[in-house]
Design a protein around this motif. Sequence first.
Motif, mmCIF file in Angstrom:
data_model
loop_
_atom_site.group_PDB
_atom_site.id
_atom_site.type_symbol
_atom_site.label_atom_id
_atom_site.label_comp_id
_atom_site.label_asym_id
_atom_site.label_seq_id
_atom_site.Cartn_x
_atom_site.Cartn_y
_atom_site.Cartn_z
ATOM 1 N N GLU A 3 0.408 2.501 -1.268
ATOM 2 C CA GLU A 3 0.024 3.294 -2.439
ATOM 3 C C GLU A 3 1.253 3.717 -3.247
ATOM 4 N N LYS A 53 2.397 0.740 -5.124
ATOM 5 C CA LYS A 53 1.545 0.501 -6.287
ATOM 6 C C LYS A 53 1.920 1.428 -7.450
ATOM 7 N N ILE A 63 -3.645 -5.108 -4.645
ATOM 8 C CA ILE A 63 -3.288 -3.809 -5.237
ATOM 9 C C ILE A 63 -3.194 -3.883 -6.769
#
Length: 309
Positions: free
Chosen positions: A289, A292, A203
Amino acid sequence: MKLFHSINDFRSTKKTILTLGTFDGVHIGHKKILERINQNTENGKYESLVLTFFPHPRMVLQEKSEIKLLNTIGEKTKLLEETGIENLIIHPFNESFSRLTAEEFVHSILVDQFHIQKIIIGHDHRFGRNRTANIDDLIAFGIEYGFEVEQISAQEIQDVSVSSTKIRKALTEGNMTLANEYLGYAYFLSGTVVKGKQLGRTIGFPTANIEIEEDYKLIPKIGVYAVKAIVDSKEFFGMMNIGFNPTVNGQKQTIEVNLFDFDADIYGSKIEVSLLHYLREEQKFGSVELLKAQLNQDKIDALKCIEQL
């Protein structure tokens, strides 16, 4: 600096100016004493000497003690060497040593072994069997055996007494500002880079997993920190997570550091990471996500802290 692993190994042709204690953290209070030791040996007539112990006395004398230390033996040795002290003795602390009376300790070790000229100690120092002897006893021994005693008061160190205990508390609360102020340097962890799950690489935030061999080393509060790292004598800035990686259901506490503008393979390398600022608590995100996105924000926050150094 000369390093000795037993009182019996020390030899000197000069009289000594010495101090003794656990010196955990080698904090600003300790340094006040060490500076005074160096001032007293500037003329070369005497030798400076620090006597410390391992294991920590509480590890030996308190059966259920779970004390965590601010420094490993290697870290403490490095910090003491940086002060300019000429001789360091790290003596094995055991029950037999703890049973020495104050007079036995003074006569057989300070006088006969160290040829003491002067001892400089902190305001709260106690010694001898069951730590029953205090500064007044030490002064009396000094008169009897012909050595000087100098005590550093709490006021000379700081208006508030600095102690390793207070620093440990600050670290467990994530209060890096207070901990680092009391230490006089940024608290650091030193270990070896080992392979982890390598999720960070996927990531865009590759991390170095740090393995700390010494289980007695105090690991600060779980969370994210702005850090400075030293690898192969080079300095890098970054951010570090101490925790369990709950977003990916981690089961084991890890220490992972993401170094900015860095892409070298350092598996197996020694690394030292100084904790500059506590950024946030560790949290579980609903997706990788979202994790991240938070890491991007963490990097921004970390860089802001680093810019203020």
